[in-house]
Design an enzyme around this catalytic site. Structure first.
Site, PDB file in Angstrom:
ATOM      1  N   GLU A  59      55.200  49.156  66.290  1.00  0.00           N
ATOM      2  CA  GLU A  59      53.897  48.792  65.661  1.00  0.00           C
ATOM      3  C   GLU A  59      53.059  49.927  65.034  1.00  0.00           C
ATOM      4  O   GLU A  59      52.340  49.985  63.993  1.00  0.00           O
ATOM      5  CB  GLU A  59      53.200  47.636  66.242  1.00  0.00           C
ATOM      6  CG  GLU A  59      54.006  46.279  66.155  1.00  0.00           C
ATOM      7  CD  GLU A  59      54.955  46.282  67.466  1.00  0.00           C
ATOM      8  OE1 GLU A  59      55.843  45.013  67.626  1.00  0.00           O
ATOM      9  OE2 GLU A  59      55.174  47.063  68.264  1.00  0.00           O
ATOM     10  N   ASN A 338      64.656  48.983  65.225  1.00  0.00           N
ATOM     11  CA  ASN A 338      64.462  49.487  63.948  1.00  0.00           C
ATOM     12  C   ASN A 338      65.562  50.471  63.322  1.00  0.00           C
ATOM     13  O   ASN A 338      65.353  51.844  63.890  1.00  0.00           O
ATOM     14  CB  ASN A 338      62.870  50.012  63.765  1.00  0.00           C
ATOM     15  CG  ASN A 338      62.482  50.408  62.311  1.00  0.00           C
ATOM     16  OD1 ASN A 338      63.495  50.057  61.360  1.00  0.00           O
ATOM     17  ND2 ASN A 338      61.552  51.283  62.112  1.00  0.00           N
TER      18      ASN A 338
END
Length: 426
Positions: A59, A338
């Site tokens: 994040e 990711n």
């Protein structure tokens, strides 16, 4: 319902503190800022300030793109960035330095949140992804502090969890002034849980806008020059228990064909390094720990089969050192990590089948033929051998991933423009 939620928090607080104490055996920073988790952050001056909350490393990386875009539009704006984890804090310092003031996120207790807001004096709260904290958002609403959820994602599994407490979830969502969802599926799930449809929009995924750290490419190039451009190097990134052994088995088999092949093995949690080091020795492969190796002093000789990354915050440049990258959390049912991080550095992507945390991104990569799938150590060996023997195929995979990135950039700019339309947040 929020009263029951708060009571549960107070009942769990002693156990949370004990858990922090236990985990601090491996991460001392977990206890070093306990006061901030109770809302005792340094007093901030009363000037226009956005408070941005990013839980951990992923994040923070996404938030850094948004932060740079915000600062380009409003250079005078002060930014307070909170994280939950020490690794997130470390990444914030590395990527953003003094561009932001970093603090730790408070426990979602009324007194802690109220104390935090009094000291932080934010003119708006921007929360990334799926951090829905009922007391925080209620306090922001009570104090007329606009709150926004950006890069908002909500998996079907998470949606089912929130649906078990419908009144609390609906009330919490209604305290948000706006939700910028990543795609229409996320937007629909938020609306189904009670978010006001007129406050929900789709602005894309910030992860497509990410950039590699400024020092990543030159640092990676220096190491590759040191190791030799022809040495086969691959990265096992963010691995979880149950994945290390198959990767080591694949690497052992690979070295029968390519004896100089080097595996950069980066477990998601570095405290597992001792166990993985033992696994390396069981497979009769020479291993060097990152903490025992200075890249400026000594090259890694061909007999070193594994460089074990027992540190945090180095994946940004390690991806750039590799010819191929396996993205972990995908051979086991963790849900993956990711895959765009290697894509940003032009590194071909390999993955196991369990990628539900990044389902939409992987679908785009698959449609573009920009990812290679595998489900076992044998399949991994075959894919690695094929790619190491065919540089054109590696280049094609990397180019396809770059095309996906180019087609989906621009979320940060759209989010900033969307925030600017909410005059109460400026």
């Amino acid at each position: 319902m929020r009263g029951i939620y708060t009571l549960v928090w107070y009942l769990l607080l002693p156990f949370l503190l004990l858990r922090l104490l236990w985990r601090s055996r491996h991460e001392e920073a977990l206890l070093q800022n306990l006061a901030q988790r109770l809302g005792y952050i340094p007093q901030q001056s009363p000037i226009p300030r956005y408070w941005i909350h990013a839980v951990s490393v992923g994040e923070v990386i996404a938030a850094s793109t948004l932060i740079q875009c915000l600062q380009a539009h409003r250079p005078s704006l002060s930014l307070l960035l909170s994280t939950t984890t020490p690794s997130g804090a470390k990444e914030a310092r590395r990527r953003l330095g003094t561009q932001v003031t970093h603090v730790y996120f408070p426990f979602d207790l009324p007194h802690a949140v109220r104390r935090f807001l009094v000291r932080a004096k934010p003119s708006a709260l921007i929360v990334l992804e799926t951090e829905l904290w009922p007391n925080l958002l209620a306090q922001c609403h009570a104090q007329s502090i606009p709150a926004f959820l950006v890069n908002a994602r909500l998996s079907p599994r998470s949606a089912k969890g929130y649906a078990r407490v419908p009144s609390l979830t609906r009330q919490t969502l209604r305290h948000l002034n706006g939700i910028a969802a990543r795609d229409r599926h996320d937007a629909q799930r938020f609306i189904a849980l009670g978010a006001a449809p007129e406050r929900v929009c789709v602005l894309g995924n910030l992860k497509f806008d990410q950039t590699a750290p400024a020092d990543a490419v030159p640092k990676a190039h220096r190491l590759r020059a040191q190791w030799g451009a022809t040495r086969p190097v691959w990265l096992g990134a963010s691995t979880h228990p149950g994945e290390d052994r198959p990767l080591l088995e694949a690497h052992q088999a690979l070295r029968h064909h390519l004896p100089e092949a080097l595996l950069l093995l980066a477990p998601r949690h570095p405290h597992r390094a001792k166990h993985i080091e033992t696994l390396c020795r069981e497979h009769a492969m020479k291993v060097v720990l990152r903490t025992h190796w200075d890249p400026t002093q000594a090259p890694l000789p061909p007999e070193v089969a594994v460089l074990l990354i027992d540190t945090l915050g180095e994946l940004g440049w390690l991806y750039g050192c590799a010819d191929v990258a396996f993205v972990g959390g995908s051979l086991v049912r963790h849900g993956g990590h990711n895959p765009l991080e290697p894509a940003h550095l032009g590194i071909p992507i390999l993955s196991g089948p369990h990628v539900f945390n990044f389902k939409e991104i992987y679908q785009l990569l698959e449609q573009a033929d920009a990812v290679r799938w595998l489900d076992s150590s044998t399949a991994l060996t075959a894919v690695l051998l094929e790619l190491f023997q065919d540089s054109a195929q590696r280049e094609a995979l990397a180019q396809a991933a770059s095309g996906v990135l180019d087609a989906h950039r621009g979320s940060a700019q759209r989010i900033v423009e969307w925030l600017q339309t909410h005059r109460q947040a400026t």
